[in-house]
Design a protein around this motif. Structure first.
Motif, PDB file in Angstrom:
ATOM      1  N   PHE A  80     -59.186 -28.898  18.432  1.00 51.67           N
ATOM      2  CA  PHE A  80     -58.794 -27.589  18.686  1.00 51.67           C
ATOM      3  C   PHE A  80     -57.418 -26.997  18.023  1.00 51.67           C
ATOM      4  N   PRO A  81     -57.464 -26.747  16.690  1.00 53.97           N
ATOM      5  CA  PRO A  81     -56.273 -26.412  15.953  1.00 53.97           C
ATOM      6  C   PRO A  81     -55.400 -25.544  16.608  1.00 53.97           C
ATOM      7  N   ILE A  82     -55.739 -24.287  17.297  1.00 57.24           N
ATOM      8  CA  ILE A  82     -55.257 -23.350  17.913  1.00 57.24           C
ATOM      9  C   ILE A  82     -54.230 -24.009  19.033  1.00 57.24           C
ATOM     10  N   LEU A  83     -54.595 -25.347  19.665  1.00 55.64           N
ATOM     11  CA  LEU A  83     -53.919 -25.838  20.668  1.00 55.64           C
ATOM     12  C   LEU A  83     -52.367 -26.381  20.144  1.00 55.64           C
ATOM     13  N   HIS A  84     -52.477 -26.947  19.028  1.00 52.65           N
ATOM     14  CA  HIS A  84     -51.529 -27.542  17.994  1.00 52.65           C
ATOM     15  C   HIS A  84     -50.408 -26.438  17.910  1.00 52.65           C
ATOM     16  N   GLU A  85     -50.932 -25.073  17.356  1.00 51.32           N
ATOM     17  CA  GLU A  85     -50.297 -23.930  17.176  1.00 51.32           C
ATOM     18  C   GLU A  85     -49.455 -23.169  18.125  1.00 51.32           C
ATOM     19  N   LYS A  86     -50.262 -23.366  19.377  1.00 51.22           N
ATOM     20  CA  LYS A  86     -49.454 -22.879  20.507  1.00 51.22           C
ATOM     21  C   LYS A  86     -49.097 -23.948  21.500  1.00 51.22           C
ATOM     22  N   ARG A  87     -48.626 -25.161  21.076  1.00 50.19           N
ATOM     23  CA  ARG A  87     -48.680 -26.097  22.133  1.00 50.19           C
ATOM     24  C   ARG A  87     -47.257 -26.131  22.795  1.00 50.19           C
ATOM     25  N   GLU A  88     -46.648 -25.212  22.454  1.00 46.59           N
ATOM     26  CA  GLU A  88     -45.241 -24.863  23.362  1.00 46.59           C
ATOM     27  C   GLU A  88     -45.429 -23.645  23.930  1.00 46.59           C
ATOM     28  N   LEU A 129     -52.351 -18.021  27.477  1.00 47.08           N
ATOM     29  CA  LEU A 129     -53.266 -18.087  26.529  1.00 47.08           C
ATOM     30  C   LEU A 129     -54.743 -17.212  27.067  1.00 47.08           C
ATOM     31  N   SER A 130     -55.395 -16.960  26.047  1.00 44.62           N
ATOM     32  CA  SER A 130     -56.747 -16.301  26.391  1.00 44.62           C
ATOM     33  C   SER A 130     -57.519 -17.255  27.227  1.00 44.62           C
ATOM     34  N   GLY A 131     -58.739 -16.913  27.674  1.00 51.28           N
ATOM     35  CA  GLY A 131     -59.518 -17.481  28.726  1.00 51.28           C
ATOM     36  C   GLY A 131     -60.176 -18.672  27.603  1.00 51.28           C
ATOM     37  N   GLY A 132     -60.651 -18.277  26.659  1.00 47.85           N
ATOM     38  CA  GLY A 132     -61.260 -19.455  25.871  1.00 47.85           C
ATOM     39  C   GLY A 132     -60.303 -20.695  25.322  1.00 47.85           C
ATOM     40  N   GLN A 133     -58.978 -20.034  24.980  1.00 50.82           N
ATOM     41  CA  GLN A 133     -58.006 -21.103  24.605  1.00 50.82           C
ATOM     42  C   GLN A 133     -57.621 -21.967  26.141  1.00 50.82           C
ATOM     43  N   PHE A 153     -52.089 -25.906  34.742  1.00 48.79           N
ATOM     44  CA  PHE A 153     -50.511 -25.458  35.357  1.00 48.79           C
ATOM     45  C   PHE A 153     -49.939 -24.244  34.487  1.00 48.79           C
ATOM     46  N   PRO A 154     -50.085 -22.861  34.801  1.00 53.32           N
ATOM     47  CA  PRO A 154     -49.931 -21.867  34.044  1.00 53.32           C
ATOM     48  C   PRO A 154     -48.379 -21.778  33.558  1.00 53.32           C
ATOM     49  N   ALA A 155     -47.591 -22.202  34.304  1.00 55.81           N
ATOM     50  CA  ALA A 155     -46.139 -22.276  33.756  1.00 55.81           C
ATOM     51  C   ALA A 155     -45.643 -23.162  33.177  1.00 55.81           C
ATOM     52  N   MET A 156     -46.419 -24.176  32.799  1.00 55.22           N
ATOM     53  CA  MET A 156     -46.310 -25.342  32.002  1.00 55.22           C
ATOM     54  C   MET A 156     -46.804 -25.045  30.338  1.00 55.22           C
ATOM     55  N   SER A 157     -46.257 -25.867  29.516  1.00 55.34           N
ATOM     56  CA  SER A 157     -46.496 -25.814  28.054  1.00 55.34           C
ATOM     57  C   SER A 157     -48.046 -26.432  27.865  1.00 55.34           C
ATOM     58  N   VAL A 158     -48.771 -25.862  26.722  1.00 57.41           N
ATOM     59  CA  VAL A 158     -50.030 -26.562  26.415  1.00 57.41           C
ATOM     60  C   VAL A 158     -49.903 -28.072  26.298  1.00 57.41           C
ATOM     61  N   ALA A 159     -48.646 -28.439  25.823  1.00 55.81           N
ATOM     62  CA  ALA A 159     -48.635 -29.880  25.314  1.00 55.81           C
ATOM     63  C   ALA A 159     -48.582 -30.566  26.690  1.00 55.81           C
ATOM     64  N   LYS A 160     -47.747 -29.989  27.298  1.00 55.00           N
ATOM     65  CA  LYS A 160     -47.504 -30.936  28.876  1.00 55.00           C
ATOM     66  C   LYS A 160     -48.843 -30.740  29.883  1.00 55.00           C
ATOM     67  N   ASN A 161     -49.286 -29.951  29.692  1.00 56.33           N
ATOM     68  CA  ASN A 161     -50.907 -29.706  30.252  1.00 56.33           C
ATOM     69  C   ASN A 161     -51.644 -30.828  29.805  1.00 56.33           C
ATOM     70  N   LEU A 162     -51.962 -30.897  28.383  1.00 50.89           N
ATOM     71  CA  LEU A 162     -52.437 -32.182  27.965  1.00 50.89           C
ATOM     72  C   LEU A 162     -52.063 -33.565  28.242  1.00 50.89           C
ATOM     73  N   MET A 163     -50.695 -33.807  28.257  1.00 46.26           N
ATOM     74  CA  MET A 163     -50.105 -34.952  28.315  1.00 46.26           C
ATOM     75  C   MET A 163     -50.464 -35.220  29.697  1.00 46.26           C
ATOM     76  N   LEU A 164     -50.581 -34.428  30.801  1.00 47.51           N
ATOM     77  CA  LEU A 164     -50.862 -34.862  32.086  1.00 47.51           C
ATOM     78  C   LEU A 164     -52.173 -35.457  32.234  1.00 47.51           C
ATOM     79  N   GLY A 165     -53.149 -35.367  31.189  1.00 49.24           N
ATOM     80  CA  GLY A 165     -54.483 -35.969  31.190  1.00 49.24           C
ATOM     81  C   GLY A 165     -54.337 -37.213  30.790  1.00 49.24           C
TER      82      GLY A 165
END
Length: 235
Positions: free
Chosen positions: A122-130, A136-140, A88-100
């Motif tokens: 994936f430490p970068i996801l914590h850094e970019k959680r909001e 994010l890049s394709g890899g992220q 969900f591109p318009a949602m934060s990284v944290a919210k995408n993860l929480m959906l799982g």
């Protein structure tokens, strides 16, 4: 642990899968090799309950999955990480993860523990959680997709083309992560066109062409098979 027997799938009058027989034992990493359109994604979508098999049986442990709702299949521990990430591109990284983790929403403490484990992987996801997932890049983004699947606490993880569109260095890191997930105890089915990288971390593999299994064997058997090398490895 996960066993597909005589699975066929129709899209209208077109038979996309024909008599598929695949098994993955607990703790194995099994690769599905094949070109685009071979049937790899159809196998995963059928296993996940998103498509209904025309014939055959899919068993996970003692449970029959054919006819079970996709959400109930996730509850059983069979979780798919789809091709193309499907974030969900318009949602934060944290919210995408929480959906799982929604399937375990009543276990808030457990969900938070799993989230910490994903951030540790994936430490970068914590850094970019909001940050918005779409920024994010394709890899992220692929890390988010895998992390979201891990939030469901899979016993069997179906990874569909995780290396697609990623830079070579990121691909290497991605396969190292997949191997780490498998070594931690999760059974992995990995659908890939990057045959060499996938086989290097696999226990066994199946080759799929035209919706049929045309070859199967151990990692070494397929790596050393001349036909497989010419068709999928380029050597």
């Amino acid at each position: 642990m996960l066993k597909l027997e005589n699975i066929s799938l129709n899209y209208g009058s077109f038979r996309a899968l024909n008599g598929i027989n695949i098994h993955a034992e607990e703790g194995e990493l099994v690769v599905l090799l094949g070109a685009n359109g071979a049937g790899k994604s159809s196998i995963f979508l059928t296993t996940s309950g998103l498509h209904r098999a025309a014939t055959g049986s899919i068993r996970f442990g003692s449970r029959e999955l054919v006819g079970m709702k996709p959400s109930h299949i996730v509850e059983q521990g069979v979780v798919q990480c789809p091709e193309g990430r499907k974030l969900f591109p318009a949602m934060s990284v944290a919210k995408n993860l929480m959906l799982g983790g929604y399937v375990h929403r009543r276990d808030r403490k457990g969900v938070n523990k799993t989230l910490d484990e994903v951030y540790e992987m994936f430490p970068i996801l914590h850094e970019k959680r909001e940050a918005m997932a779409g920024s994010l890049s394709g890899g992220q983004q692929q890390m988010v997709a895998i992390g979201r699947a891990l939030m469901s606490r899979p016993k069997a993880l179906l990874l569909d083309e995780p290396s697609l569109g990623l830079a070579p260095l990121v691909v290497k890191q991605m396969f190292e992560t997949i191997a780490k997930i498998n070594k931690a105890g999760t059974t992995v089915l990995l659908a890939e066109q990057n045959a060499y990288a996938a086989l290097r971390i696999a226990n066994r593999a199946y080759v799929i062409e035209g919706g049929r299994i045309v070859m199967e064997g151990s990692r070494d058997e397929l790596l050393n098979n001349e036909a497989v090398r010419k068709a999928y490895i380029g050597a």
